[in-house]
Design an enzyme around this catalytic site. Structure first.
Site, short mmCIF file in Angstrom:
data_model
loop_
_atom_site.label_atom_id
_atom_site.label_comp_id
_atom_site.label_asym_id
_atom_site.label_seq_id
_atom_site.Cartn_x
_atom_site.Cartn_y
_atom_site.Cartn_z
N ASP A 1 -5.81 6.85 6.58
CA ASP A 1 -5.76 8.15 5.19
C ASP A 1 -6.33 7.93 4.11
O ASP A 1 -7.41 8.74 3.16
CB ASP A 1 -4.60 8.99 5.70
CG ASP A 1 -3.90 9.70 4.38
OD1 ASP A 1 -5.39 10.85 4.44
OD2 ASP A 1 -3.16 10.39 4.06
N ARG B 1 5.04 5.93 7.83
CA ARG B 1 4.83 6.47 6.86
C ARG B 1 5.27 7.92 7.35
O ARG B 1 6.74 8.17 7.87
CB ARG B 1 3.48 6.09 6.68
CG ARG B 1 3.13 5.15 5.65
CD ARG B 1 2.37 5.08 5.77
NE ARG B 1 1.61 4.43 4.31
CZ ARG B 1 -0.31 4.63 3.83
NH1 ARG B 1 -1.14 5.13 4.48
NH2 ARG B 1 -0.04 4.18 3.06
N ARG C 1 -5.49 -3.96 -0.46
CA ARG C 1 -5.19 -2.73 -0.90
C ARG C 1 -5.66 -2.77 -2.89
O ARG C 1 -5.50 -4.34 -3.45
CB ARG C 1 -3.61 -2.26 -1.63
CG ARG C 1 -3.07 -2.66 0.03
CD ARG C 1 -1.47 -1.09 -0.21
NE ARG C 1 -1.97 -0.81 1.64
CZ ARG C 1 -1.06 -0.50 2.18
NH1 ARG C 1 -0.27 -1.24 2.80
NH2 ARG C 1 -1.44 0.04 3.61
N GLU D 1 10.41 5.83 10.33
CA GLU D 1 10.72 5.78 8.07
C GLU D 1 10.93 6.84 7.68
O GLU D 1 10.95 6.74 6.27
CB GLU D 1 9.22 4.22 8.23
CG GLU D 1 8.18 5.04 8.05
CD GLU D 1 7.79 3.31 7.98
OE1 GLU D 1 8.12 3.02 7.14
OE2 GLU D 1 6.01 3.70 7.72
N MET E 1 7.74 2.64 12.67
CA MET E 1 7.13 2.79 11.03
C MET E 1 6.23 4.21 11.29
O MET E 1 6.69 4.99 12.60
CB MET E 1 5.52 1.87 11.10
CG MET E 1 5.92 0.62 10.76
SD MET E 1 4.91 -0.51 10.85
CE MET E 1 5.27 -2.03 9.50
N SER F 1 -5.58 3.03 12.05
CA SER F 1 -4.06 3.20 11.48
C SER F 1 -2.57 3.41 12.34
O SER F 1 -3.12 4.08 13.56
CB SER F 1 -4.03 4.27 11.49
OG SER F 1 -2.82 5.02 10.83
N ARG G 1 26.34 -1.32 23.19
CA ARG G 1 26.15 -0.31 22.39
C ARG G 1 25.45 0.13 21.89
O ARG G 1 24.77 1.35 23.06
CB ARG G 1 25.89 -1.74 21.80
CG ARG G 1 26.72 -3.14 21.18
CD ARG G 1 26.35 -3.85 20.15
NE ARG G 1 27.10 -4.78 20.05
CZ ARG G 1 26.65 -6.59 20.27
NH1 ARG G 1 25.83 -7.21 21.05
NH2 ARG G 1 27.91 -7.00 20.03
N GLY H 1 -3.36 -0.35 5.07
CA GLY H 1 -2.93 -0.96 6.47
C GLY H 1 -3.55 -1.55 7.29
O GLY H 1 -4.42 -0.84 8.30
N ASP I 1 -0.21 4.44 12.47
CA ASP I 1 0.45 6.09 12.57
C ASP I 1 0.29 7.21 13.07
O ASP I 1 0.76 8.22 13.34
CB ASP I 1 0.58 6.35 10.84
CG ASP I 1 1.24 4.92 9.98
OD1 ASP I 1 2.09 4.34 10.35
OD2 ASP I 1 0.69 5.31 8.77
P1 ADP Z 1 -4.63 3.59 4.00
O1 ADP Z 1 -5.61 3.31 4.34
O2 ADP Z 1 -4.00 2.09 5.70
O3 ADP Z 1 -3.58 4.51 3.87
P2 ADP Z 1 -3.51 2.80 1.80
O4 ADP Z 1 -3.31 3.75 1.57
O5 ADP Z 1 -3.17 1.86 0.66
O6 ADP Z 1 -3.95 2.58 3.04
O7 ADP Z 1 -5.42 2.49 1.07
C1 ADP Z 1 -6.32 1.65 1.04
C2 ADP Z 1 -7.27 1.19 -0.02
O8 ADP Z 1 -8.19 3.29 -0.22
C3 ADP Z 1 -6.31 1.68 -1.59
O9 ADP Z 1 -6.07 0.31 -1.78
C4 ADP Z 1 -7.34 2.04 -2.69
O10 ADP Z 1 -8.39 0.95 -2.95
C5 ADP Z 1 -7.81 3.28 -1.17
N1 ADP Z 1 -7.20 4.52 -2.05
C6 ADP Z 1 -6.57 4.98 -1.30
N2 ADP Z 1 -6.42 6.14 -2.16
C7 ADP Z 1 -7.07 6.61 -2.55
C8 ADP Z 1 -7.63 7.49 -3.92
N3 ADP Z 1 -7.53 8.46 -3.08
N4 ADP Z 1 -8.53 7.15 -4.72
C9 ADP Z 1 -10.05 6.38 -4.48
N5 ADP Z 1 -9.11 5.15 -3.02
C10 ADP Z 1 -8.07 4.88 -3.07
#
Ligand code: ADP
Length: 367
Positions: A105, A196, A74, A251, A194, A150, A187, A11, A152
């Site tokens: 994360d 998560r 993603r 959320e 947001m 992030s 009201r 994100g 979050d």
């Molecule tokens: P954020 O980093 O914001 O938490 P995501 O959870 O969508 O967002 O993770 C972003 C990207 O990181 C994913 O699309 C994937 O390519 C990679 N990723 C996330 N979790 C894993 C995992 N457990 N193992 C390997 N790659 C991961």
């Protein structure tokens, strides 16, 4: 002289651009070669023109802009071993010996996986003849540095993540706007924010906007009949002369049996039991939008500079770090531990150990 790859993943968050800018410019200032990797892990897997050497001027104007100008994605392929192996091959082909990942994360969990698997990937690539023995020997280890981009504020081991302040500012501006109309019409508003599985944005928004009631995942209502408790509290403030009611719902909010608490349901309760003219506002993507506030520009810049220093300080034995901030100091801590602690928050909530979840979040939640 290190070749340092930089990517943003997951994100988007305000402050990612200042962070990328700082890494590029600090790398150049320290006589290293920065490489921009476009579209997050997807660019790492695709290689080709998604990985480009960066000049000082390539990050001009990055400091003040929201989102991430080098793109994020993603990436399903990176979740698979073979995808990560292709990523390793592309890094080696480009001569990159340190990788900076700015993400949430999930992205840092992926980075931690890559760190743990790295030697086995190099070995397999050599065995398959995709890299020479010489390359394999040269790239036995890779330094991966994580930074938490992030909105979050959901990572253990840092007080603040890059983007959280801007998102909170955006939420406060929006709720202020909602409250002025709520006041006119007497009201009630239920605002979903947001975060998560993390209640940091909701908690801080509630404090900063003077909300009457709040639902966050780490501290669900203590009673099953939270509806009555909420209605009593809201009615008491109306009886004391308040013209509006504001409920903030994270959320990921849940009750103590782990069932979701949704804004629409809260609205129905207020409308039916108290007869209030109640509206729901789901703030959505406006929270991640717009320019980074001062603090995220500062945090991104300081952490980006420290990421390069951490790379230069590292020996082959140094564990991959995550750069954070604790008690106003920029910190460098093992990535692996930060990921483990963060995972433990979700696990604690899963076994209804909310006290432990709050304890683990305490660095971000303060007292
Ligand atoms: P954020 O980093 O914001 O938490 P995501 O959870 O969508 O967002 O993770 C972003 C990207 O990181 C994913 O699309 C994937 O390519 C990679 N990723 C996330 N979790 C894993 C995992 N457990 N193992 C390997 N790659 C991961």
């Amino acid at each position: 002289k290190k070749n340092i790859g930089i990517l943003t993943s997951g994100g988007d968050a305000q402050g990612m651009n200042p962070c990328v800018r700082a890494v590029v410019r600090m790398a150049i200032a320290r006589n290293c070669n920065p490489y921009l990797i476009y579209e997050g892990y997807q660019g790492l897997v695709d290689g080709g023109d998604k990985i480009k050497a960066a000049k000082w001027s390539d990050v001009s104007g990055f400091l003040t802009l929201g989102g991430t100008l080098i793109g994020t994605a993603r990436c399903m392929a990176f979740r698979e071993l073979e995808g990560r192996r292709t990523g390793v091959l592309n890094l080696i082909k480009n001569g990159i010996d340190a990788l900076v990942v700015i993400g949430g994360d999930g992205s840092l969990t992926g980075a931690d996986k890559l760190r743990a698997e790295w030697p086995s990937h190099v070995e397999a690539l050599e065995k398959d003849g995709r890299i020479s023995k010489e390359s394999a020997d040269k790239y036995r280890t890779l330094m991966i540095v994580g930074m938490v981009g992030s909105i979050d504020n959901d990572l253990a081991s840092t007080d603040m993540t890059i983007g959280a302040s801007s998102a909170l500012t955006r939420i406060c501006e929006s709720v202020d706007a909602i409250l002025s109309t709520a006041l006119s019409h007497q009201r009630a508003f239920v605002v979903e924010v947001m975060g998560r599985h993390c209640g940091w944005l909701a908690l801080n928004a509630a404090i900063s906007t003077g909300a009457d009631y709040l639902f966050i995942p780490e501290a669900p209502p203590k009673n099953d009949d939270w509806e009555t408790a909420m209605c009593n509290t809201l009615k008491a403030s109306r009886d004391a002369g308040k013209r509006t009611s504001l409920v903030i719902v994270a959320e990921g909010a849940i009750d103590r049996n782990l069932n979701p608490i949704k804004a629409e349901y809260v609205k129905d309760v207020l409308a039916q039991r108290l007869g209030y003219d109640t509206r729901v506002t789901i703030l959505g993507h406006v929270q991640r939008g717009g320019a980074p506030v001062h603090f995220d520009r500062f945090l991104g810049t300081m952490q980006g500079a420290e990421a390069v220093e951490a790379i230069l300080r590292a020996t082959p034995e140094t564990p991959s770090p995550v750069i954070g901030m604790l008690e106003n100091k920029i910190t460098t801590q093992p990535l692996k531990e930060a990921i483990q602690l963060t995972g433990e928050v979700a696990a604690s909530i899963g076994r209804k150990d909310f006290a432990r979840a709050m304890e683990l979040r305490s660095n971000a939640f303060g007292q």
